[in-house]
Design a protein around this motif. Structure first.
Motif, short mmCIF file in Angstrom:
data_model
loop_
_atom_site.label_atom_id
_atom_site.label_comp_id
_atom_site.label_asym_id
_atom_site.label_seq_id
_atom_site.Cartn_x
_atom_site.Cartn_y
_atom_site.Cartn_z
N ILE A 1 0.87 -1.18 0.00
CA ILE A 1 0.00 0.00 0.00
C ILE A 1 0.90 1.23 0.00
CG2 ILE A 1 -1.65 1.37 1.33
CD1 ILE A 1 -2.83 -1.20 2.37
N TYR A 2 0.54 2.23 -0.81
CA TYR A 2 1.31 3.48 -0.90
C TYR A 2 0.48 4.63 -0.35
CZ TYR A 2 4.30 0.88 -4.10
OH TYR A 2 5.14 -0.05 -4.65
N ASN A 3 1.15 5.60 0.32
CA ASN A 3 0.45 6.80 0.77
C ASN A 3 0.41 7.80 -0.37
OD1 ASN A 3 2.95 8.09 0.70
ND2 ASN A 3 3.15 8.23 2.91
N GLN A 4 -0.13 9.00 -0.11
CA GLN A 4 -0.28 10.01 -1.16
C GLN A 4 1.06 10.50 -1.71
OE1 GLN A 4 -1.34 10.25 1.96
NE2 GLN A 4 -0.68 12.16 2.90
N ASN A 5 2.17 10.30 -0.97
CA ASN A 5 3.50 10.71 -1.43
C ASN A 5 4.23 9.60 -2.18
OD1 ASN A 5 3.14 13.21 -0.18
ND2 ASN A 5 3.86 12.38 1.77
N GLY A 6 3.56 8.45 -2.37
CA GLY A 6 4.19 7.34 -3.07
C GLY A 6 5.07 6.47 -2.20
N LYS A 7 5.04 6.68 -0.88
CA LYS A 7 5.85 5.88 0.05
C LYS A 7 5.06 4.66 0.52
CE LYS A 7 8.20 6.12 4.47
NZ LYS A 7 8.38 6.83 5.72
N GLN A 8 5.75 3.50 0.58
CA GLN A 8 5.11 2.29 1.11
C GLN A 8 4.79 2.50 2.58
OE1 GLN A 8 7.57 -1.11 0.37
NE2 GLN A 8 7.79 -0.66 -1.79
N ILE A 9 3.60 2.08 3.01
CA ILE A 9 3.18 2.33 4.39
C ILE A 9 2.65 1.06 5.05
CG2 ILE A 9 2.63 4.75 3.98
CD1 ILE A 9 -0.34 3.89 3.89
N GLY A 10 2.55 1.14 6.38
CA GLY A 10 1.90 0.12 7.19
C GLY A 10 2.58 -1.23 7.16
N PRO A 11 1.87 -2.24 7.62
CA PRO A 11 2.45 -3.57 7.67
C PRO A 11 2.66 -4.17 6.30
CG PRO A 11 0.14 -3.66 8.25
CD PRO A 11 0.51 -2.20 8.13
N PHE A 12 2.17 -3.49 5.25
CA PHE A 12 2.29 -4.03 3.91
C PHE A 12 3.54 -3.56 3.17
CE2 PHE A 12 -2.18 -3.52 5.02
CZ PHE A 12 -2.54 -4.85 5.03
N ALA A 13 4.28 -2.64 3.75
CA ALA A 13 5.50 -2.16 3.09
C ALA A 13 6.48 -3.32 2.93
CB ALA A 13 6.14 -1.05 3.90
N LYS A 14 7.15 -3.36 1.79
CA LYS A 14 8.09 -4.46 1.54
C LYS A 14 9.26 -4.44 2.50
CE LYS A 14 6.89 -5.80 -2.96
NZ LYS A 14 6.60 -7.17 -3.17
N GLN A 15 9.62 -3.27 2.99
CA GLN A 15 10.73 -3.20 3.95
C GLN A 15 10.53 -1.99 4.86
OE1 GLN A 15 14.52 -3.87 2.27
NE2 GLN A 15 15.62 -3.19 4.06
N ILE A 16 10.49 -2.24 6.16
CA ILE A 16 10.40 -1.18 7.16
C ILE A 16 11.53 -1.42 8.15
CG2 ILE A 16 9.04 -0.20 9.04
CD1 ILE A 16 6.55 -1.01 7.55
N ASP A 17 12.35 -0.44 8.39
CA ASP A 17 13.47 -0.57 9.34
C ASP A 17 14.32 -1.81 9.06
OD1 ASP A 17 12.60 1.73 10.62
OD2 ASP A 17 11.34 0.60 12.01
N ASN A 18 14.66 -2.02 7.79
CA ASN A 18 15.50 -3.14 7.36
C ASN A 18 14.91 -4.51 7.66
OD1 ASN A 18 17.53 -1.45 6.31
ND2 ASN A 18 18.32 -1.13 8.38
N VAL A 19 13.59 -4.59 7.82
CA VAL A 19 12.91 -5.87 7.99
C VAL A 19 12.38 -6.27 6.62
CG1 VAL A 19 11.00 -7.06 9.10
CG2 VAL A 19 12.30 -5.34 10.36
N PRO A 20 12.65 -7.49 6.16
CA PRO A 20 12.22 -7.90 4.82
C PRO A 20 10.70 -8.01 4.72
CG PRO A 20 13.15 -9.75 6.01
CD PRO A 20 13.37 -8.54 6.86
N GLY A 21 10.22 -8.31 3.50
CA GLY A 21 8.79 -8.40 3.21
C GLY A 21 8.04 -9.35 4.12
N LYS A 22 6.73 -9.29 4.05
CA LYS A 22 5.86 -10.02 4.95
C LYS A 22 5.81 -11.51 4.63
CE LYS A 22 5.69 -6.35 6.50
NZ LYS A 22 7.08 -6.40 6.32
N ASP A 23 5.69 -12.30 5.70
CA ASP A 23 5.51 -13.74 5.56
C ASP A 23 4.07 -14.03 5.16
OD1 ASP A 23 8.12 -14.23 6.42
OD2 ASP A 23 7.50 -14.31 8.53
N PRO A 24 3.84 -15.15 4.46
CA PRO A 24 2.45 -15.53 4.18
C PRO A 24 1.76 -15.94 5.49
CG PRO A 24 3.96 -17.24 3.46
CD PRO A 24 4.80 -16.08 3.90
N THR A 25 0.43 -15.85 5.50
CA THR A 25 -0.34 -16.28 6.66
C THR A 25 -1.23 -17.45 6.27
OG1 THR A 25 -2.09 -14.69 6.20
CG2 THR A 25 -0.36 -14.00 7.75
N TYR A 26 -1.61 -18.24 7.26
CA TYR A 26 -2.50 -19.38 7.08
C TYR A 26 -3.71 -19.20 8.00
CZ TYR A 26 1.34 -21.59 4.63
OH TYR A 26 2.33 -21.88 3.74
#
Length: 162
Positions: A32-57
């Motif tokens: 998800i992108y905000n109005q400035n084009g920045k990835q936001i929330g838990p859906f960002a591919k990388q936040i604070d050098n943490v890689p993308g999200k794991d799949p859920t079951y």
């Protein structure tokens, strides 16, 4: 995000039905992108050098008892279910659980159903939800905001058969 699922249902006589399913959701490809084009929330591919999200079951189990009124040809279904429904988060999926209860009435032309669902989970990282530290208590031991999550739903459906 893409999701894949598999479910099974078993009907025991005319009255009882038991069902279950499991679904995998691919959160790693969802952004998800905000109005400035920045990835936001838990859906960002990388936040604070943490890689993308794991799949859920997600896992759901349920049962239905259908009480049949012989003279009027009406059916009164009573339902119960339990589920595990994790959500993506910065470091690992957060666990959420729930129960549901429902009932209804149906004949050959119409079906009315009402259901209640209660969903809960802990912890919640409020930074991911867009809240600042003043809105939710700060847990200094872990250095992030946490709280309890409780959600109540009341759902209804009306179906006409032609």
């Amino acid at each position: 995000p893409a999701a894949y699922g598999l479910g099974l249902s078993y009907r025991l006589g005319n009255s009882w039905t038991f069902a279950g399913d499991i679904t995998r959701t691919e959160w790693g490809d969802y952004v998800i992108y905000n109005q400035n084009g920045k990835q936001i929330g838990p859906f960002a591919k990388q936040i604070d050098n943490v890689p993308g999200k794991d799949p859920t079951y997600t896992i759901r189990l349920g049962a239905e008892y259908a009480y049949i009124l012989d003279k009027s040809r009406m059916v009164l279904p009573f339902r119960f279910g339990v589920f595990y429904d994790p959500e993506p988060s910065v470091k690992a999926p957060q666990d959420f659980y729930g129960i549901s209860l429902g009932c209804g009435v149906a004949d050959r032309r119409i079906a009315l159903d009402i259901a209640y669902q209660f969903r809960w989970g802990t912890p919640i990282n409020s930074v991911e939800l867009g809240l600042d530290s003043g809105q939710v208590g700060l847990n200094s031991e872990q250095g992030r905001n946490e709280g309890k999550f409780e959600q109540h739903f009341l759902l209804a459906s009306l179906i006409f058969y032609f």
